[in-house]
Structure formats: C-alpha cells, structure tokens
Design an enzyme around this catalytic site. Structure first.
Site, PDB file in Angstrom:
ATOM      1  N   ASP A  72      12.993 -32.579 -58.072  1.00  0.00           N
ATOM      2  CA  ASP A  72      13.275 -34.005 -57.905  1.00  0.00           C
ATOM      3  C   ASP A  72      13.050 -34.388 -56.444  1.00  0.00           C
ATOM      4  O   ASP A  72      12.858 -33.520 -55.589  1.00  0.00           O
ATOM      5  CB  ASP A  72      14.708 -34.330 -58.329  1.00  0.00           C
ATOM      6  CG  ASP A  72      15.690 -33.321 -57.815  1.00  0.00           C
ATOM      7  OD1 ASP A  72      15.538 -32.872 -56.655  1.00  0.00           O
ATOM      8  OD2 ASP A  72      16.622 -32.947 -58.557  1.00  0.00           O
ATOM      9  N   ASP A  74      14.410 -36.584 -53.142  1.00  0.00           N
ATOM     10  CA  ASP A  74      15.494 -37.321 -52.507  1.00  0.00           C
ATOM     11  C   ASP A  74      14.936 -38.052 -51.304  1.00  0.00           C
ATOM     12  O   ASP A  74      14.025 -37.574 -50.634  1.00  0.00           O
ATOM     13  CB  ASP A  74      16.598 -36.365 -52.041  1.00  0.00           C
ATOM     14  CG  ASP A  74      17.223 -35.630 -53.222  1.00  0.00           C
ATOM     15  OD1 ASP A  74      17.333 -36.244 -54.299  1.00  0.00           O
ATOM     16  OD2 ASP A  74      17.570 -34.452 -53.066  1.00  0.00           O
ATOM     17  N   ASP A 155      22.180 -27.612 -44.663  1.00  0.00           N
ATOM     18  CA  ASP A 155      22.557 -26.201 -44.571  1.00  0.00           C
ATOM     19  C   ASP A 155      21.515 -25.304 -43.878  1.00  0.00           C
ATOM     20  O   ASP A 155      21.794 -24.686 -42.860  1.00  0.00           O
ATOM     21  CB  ASP A 155      22.982 -25.637 -45.940  1.00  0.00           C
ATOM     22  CG  ASP A 155      22.062 -26.028 -47.085  1.00  0.00           C
ATOM     23  OD1 ASP A 155      20.996 -26.609 -46.822  1.00  0.00           O
ATOM     24  OD2 ASP A 155      22.406 -25.741 -48.247  1.00  0.00           O
TER      25      ASP A 155
END
Ligand code: ATP
Ligand code: MG
Length: 450
Positions: A72, A74, A155
């Site tokens: 997907d 973002d 992260d």
C-alpha cells in the site's frame, strides 16, 4: 564517510537536530514516478498544488527501491488533517487522538498522515511521564512536527525515505538509501530506547529483515535478546496484528527461525515455545508455514483461522490425548481440548471470535475424516469448511502425525466420479451396523421391514 559517521553519531545524541537531509536525484536512486500508484501520485500532486509539502513515504518507497511491489502507499504531509480533507472530494478523518485522513482515489484508499514530532523532551523535563508506561513504552504519539522530526520518529533508516513524484527526488534524513544498498536494517536513534518506546519494533525488525533480505545491524539486534520480554506489555490486539503480518509476510519460515535465533519466541509466543519442542509439532508447523509462504508468493489468499489452527494443533492433540487417557470419550474430549487451548492462547494472542470460530471448524472436522463409510464422506464434501479441513488433513499426513493413507484416500475420493466414489467407501465399522439396526426397530420391538 567521516561526515556520515559524525552525522550518525550526532543524530543519535541529538535526535532531530542533526543536519540537512540528503536530496537524492532519480539518476542516483533509480525510482520512477510510474512505480507508485496513480492514486498516491494524484494525492501528492493535489496537496502540492494547494501549497503543502507532500511525499510518498515509508514502506512503499523502501519496497520499490528493493524491487518488491508495495502493499500500500502512505503519504506524509505538513498539512493538518482538516486541511488535507478540504483538498479532496472523497476524504474522511480517521482516529480520535491522532487523526489521519483516508483519501479515496478510484478503488484506492491512500492514508495521509501529518508529520509527527517528539513530545518527550519538554514533558520529561517537567517530570510528566504520563505518555509512557513504567517500562518507557510510548502510550501517546500525537504531536504534529516538522518533516525532520517525522523522519526521526520512524523506526528504521530504510523506512524514513520521502519520495516526491514531482521532482522524482528522495529526501533521505538517515542514510536509508545507502543502508538499503548495503543490505542493513539500521535503527534510527538508540535501539534500546526505541525498543523501550515500542517493543513491537523488535518484531518489525525480524519481519522486515526477512522480507527485504537485510541483516539487522548488530547494534539493533544485540539488545533484542535481553529486551524481548518487554513485548509482554504490548496490548494483545496489537501483538496479534503484528504476528499476523509476520506470519503472512510470505517469509514466515525465515521469520520464525529468526525469532528463535534472537530468542524472541520465549514467552512472547508461548505457542511456539510449546510446539517447537514437540517431536511432531515442529515439522507440522514448518510445513504449514512453508505452505503459507508459497500461497502468499503465488498471490493466493491466506486465512488467519487456518494459520492459527496449525500453530495450536499439537497443543490440542496433547490435551486431547490426556483427556482420552483419563477416560473421556473421544468427541467430547476433543471439544474440551479445543476450548481449553483457545481459552489460554486465544486470550494471549487476542484471537478474534470470528477467527476462533474458523479454527474450531477446522479442528472439529479432523476426526470426521476417519469416517469413510456410508453417507458420511458425501456429507463431508458439503461442509462449508471442507477445503480448509482437507488441506489441514494433508498437512497432518505429510508431517507423519497420521497415516498418509487417509489423506490419499480423500484426494482420490475428491478426484473420483460417482461410481468410483461409491466403490471406495469402506465397510461400516462393526459396532455401528448393529446400532443402526436397533434404531430401525418399531416401537413394539418388531424389526422394521426393509
Ligand atoms: P509493511 O507495510 O510491509 O508492513 P511498513 O514499514 O510500511 O511495512 P507500516 O505499518 O505500513 O509498515 O508503517 C508505515 C511506516 O510507518 C513505516 O515504514 C515506518 O516509517 C513507520 N512505522 C510503522 N510502525 C512503526 C513503529 N512501530 N515505530 C516507528 N515507526 C513506525
Ligand atoms: Mg506499509
């Protein structure tokens, strides 16, 4: 080299204050705007036309650079959620504390997130620790920030890349492109602090390394063993989501091996502790995961129910055997064992009710595959969960838990036509024939005429 080293050291000591990002042109990174979905491209362009900064960010950029089709897309922006909403005809705000916007573009839904910032420093100085639990786990993450801050709170370096389809440049604050080229999964900031903030990052490290074929940087892999138990503080529903991602990543076998190598399965996934130590269990789980990996890679759907049914099966078997040895009849014993296992593991793993229902259906069918006489095999074919139950049976046969002949019989039965099927039926077991006859007697005791 030295600059890179210094900036990395500075970056760790002074999160968010390190230097300017590297702006990498298309000629260097090779990513083309055609590789992102048209919906994400239009979303970015629309935001930019309204004067906002906007980028495709995170997993999609990383995956494209690594040659993997992204799941997907973002988008990250400096527009607030409300401003984003106003730019699109079909968009809605999601979430209460930290709002994101879902922008609908044709059949695509693009998740648009406003840059997030730190909120730790001032609060910590003021002695306000309400945003973390007693282990340092961040409970709230809901402050808007600059793009630089947004990058620092992601992260891994490979996850902090911002792609601008208009200029086809990548904005790279943490040398993620270089790390990806060098096949290194590197944590942004101090790994121990970042794991404390969110222990799920340990699982993400394992999953992303397996998926992308990266080596976890020693500084990030070293603390995992000693900090693994922090995962126990993660809400079970989040753990379930993450484990499901891991097990359906198409690299489940590699992930589980890595989890073990990092010492992460102890306590974290109690079912793996138990299963991997049973003589037949490990082979069964590995076969199940291999078949899941194959299905994912072939683009076939994966059922969480099937997956968890395999992971917990040998627990059920052990309980079932115990209850039968204690004198319980087989069928009630099986149902009791199923409930016991799901009560214990279901809670730990936050298995949803629907998934638990699927798991039970698959398990409950298993003894019925043994019954291969009369009308029963035909009735089995009509069961809504027959296919899943049959696939499960084949795994049991392949792992050596049951006689391979049973699985083969069902395969042949499925492939046979009407007459051949009837010829395959086994004679009814002796006890059963008698029972039938008795039921057919008339109330006065005279045998029914056939
Ligand atoms: P995939 O989509 O393959 O599961 P992903 O990295 O895209 O991997 P998402 O959960 O979609 O994972 O997250 C999108 C981005 O959000 C990540 O790339 C990362 O930048 C950031 N992110 C996600 N989870 C965390 C986390 N626990 N801590 C910090 N940043 C995170
Ligand atoms: Mg993603």
């Amino acid at each position: 080299m030295i600059r890179k080293f210094i900036s990395r050291v500075l970056g760790r000591k002074l999160p968010g204050i390190q230097g300017e990002p590297t702006v990498i042109p298309a000629s260097k990174h090779g990513m083309r705007r055609e590789q992102i979905s048209s919906g994400s491209r239009r979303t970015v362009e629309t935001l930019q036309q309204h004067g906002y900064k906007a980028f495709v960010v995170g997993g999609a950029v990383r995956d494209i650079l690594a040659g993997i089709p992204p799941k997907d897309f973002d988008v990250a922006t400096d527009a607030t959620p409300e401003q984003v909403r106003q730019c699109f005809r079909r968009a809605r705000l999601i979430g209460r504390r930290f709002q994101i916007v879902h922008v609908m573009m044709g059949s695509e839904t693009i998740e648009v997130t406003t840059f997030r910032g730190h909120h730790g420093d001032a609060d910590q100085r003021a002695g306000n620790r309400a945003q973390t639990d007693e282990h340092g786990r961040v409970l709230r993450d809901n402050v808007f920030g600059s793009q630089q801050e947004d990058a620092a709170r992601r992260d891994f370096t490979v996850n902090a890349l911002y792609y601008d389809p208009t200029s086809e440049t990548i904005i790279d604050y943490h040398h993620g492109v270089a790390d990806l080229k060098q096949k290194t999964l590197r944590m942004i900031g101090d790994p121990k602090t970042r794991y404390r903030e969110d222990p799920v990052r340990m699982l993400r490290a394992v999953r992303l390394a397996a998926k992308l074929g990266l080596v976890i940087d020693p500084a990030a892999s070293r603390p995992i063993r000693e900090m693994g138990e922090l995962i126990e503080n993660v809400p079970p529903s989040r753990l379930f989501d993450e484990m499901l991602k891991l097990l359906t990543s198409g690299h489940a076998v590699k992930c589980v091996q890595q989890l073990r190598a990092e010492g992460l399965h102890h306590g974290l996934l109690p079912l793996l502790d138990v299963i991997l130590e049973q003589p037949l269990g490990e082979r069964f789980v590995m076969l199940a995961l291999e078949s899941t990996d194959r299905r994912v890679r072939e683009g076939k759907p994966i059922s969480p129910g099937f997956l968890f049914a395999t992971l917990l099966w040998h627990e059920v078997l052990a309980k079932w055997e115990g209850l039968k040895a204690g004198g319980e009849r087989p069928t009630p014993a099986l149902f009791q064992a199923m409930d016991d296992v799901l009560d214990v593991q279901g809670e730990k793993l936050a298995i949803t009710r629907r998934v638990a229902g699927d798991i039970k259906d698959i398990w409950a069918l298993q003894p019925r595959f043994e019954q291969r006489s009369g009308k029963r095999p035909y009735a089995m074919l009509e069961q809504p969960r027959f296919k899943a139950g049959y696939d499960f049976l084949l795994l049991r046969a392949e792992s050596g838990e049951i006689d391979a002949g049973v699985g083969q019989w069902w395969t042949d039965f499925l492939n046979a036509d009407g007459e051949a099927r009837a010829a395959m039926l086994l004679p009814p077991p002796a006890g059963e024939a008698k029972k039938r006859r008795r039921r057919k007697r008339k109330p006065n005791g005279a045998p029914a005429a056939d």
